[in-house]
Write a protein that holds these residues in place. Structure first.
Motif, PDB file in Angstrom:
ATOM      1  N   TYR A 102      -0.635  -4.908  -4.065  1.00  0.00           N
ATOM      2  CA  TYR A 102      -1.339  -4.382  -5.455  1.00  0.00           C
ATOM      3  C   TYR A 102      -0.765  -4.764  -6.565  1.00  0.00           C
ATOM      4  CZ  TYR A 102      -4.131  -1.931  -1.945  1.00  0.00           C
ATOM      5  OH  TYR A 102      -5.064  -1.652  -0.811  1.00  0.00           O
ATOM      6  N   LYS A 162      -9.935   0.902  -2.078  1.00  0.00           N
ATOM      7  CA  LYS A 162      -9.915  -0.336  -1.898  1.00  0.00           C
ATOM      8  C   LYS A 162     -11.399  -1.003  -1.900  1.00  0.00           C
ATOM      9  CE  LYS A 162      -8.586  -3.079   1.768  1.00  0.00           C
ATOM     10  NZ  LYS A 162      -9.816  -3.835   1.994  1.00  0.00           N
ATOM     11  N   THR A 171       0.883  -1.080  -0.196  1.00  0.00           N
ATOM     12  CA  THR A 171       0.024   0.205   0.048  1.00  0.00           C
ATOM     13  C   THR A 171       0.864   1.207  -0.085  1.00  0.00           C
ATOM     14  OG1 THR A 171      -1.612  -1.433   1.238  1.00  0.00           O
ATOM     15  CG2 THR A 171      -1.914   1.183   1.278  1.00  0.00           C
TER      16      THR A 171
END
Length: 79
Positions: free
Chosen positions: A48, A27, A8
């Motif tokens: 991600y 998210k 993140t």
């Protein structure tokens, strides 16, 4: 296909968003599990997928953004 997995914090630095904004607002509304991020080994850690996020960001052209109407739930109406 080679994928670049980001935490993140790493994603936040690339797209110039606060990490908390990504976790709380993007998210599960804009970034979808299985498409834009994964939870390896079924754990809490989120990684991600940079290539799919980059594609998603580049999809919206200035013309599309000009006619998008923001909605209260954070989405947009393409009127």
């Amino acid at each position: 296909m080679a994928c670049t997995f980001l935490t993140t914090e790493e994603l936040a630095s690339l797209i110039k968003y606060d990490a908390r904004t990504i976790r709380q607002q993007l998210k599960d509304s804009v970034l979808i599990e299985g498409t834009h991020y994964i939870r390896p080994f079924g754990r809490r850690k989120i990684l991600y997928i940079w290539e799919t996020i980059q594609e998603e960001m580049l999809k919206a052209t200035p013309r599309q953004q000009a006619i998008a109407i923001p909605m209260a739930n954070g989405g947009v109406c393409h009127g």
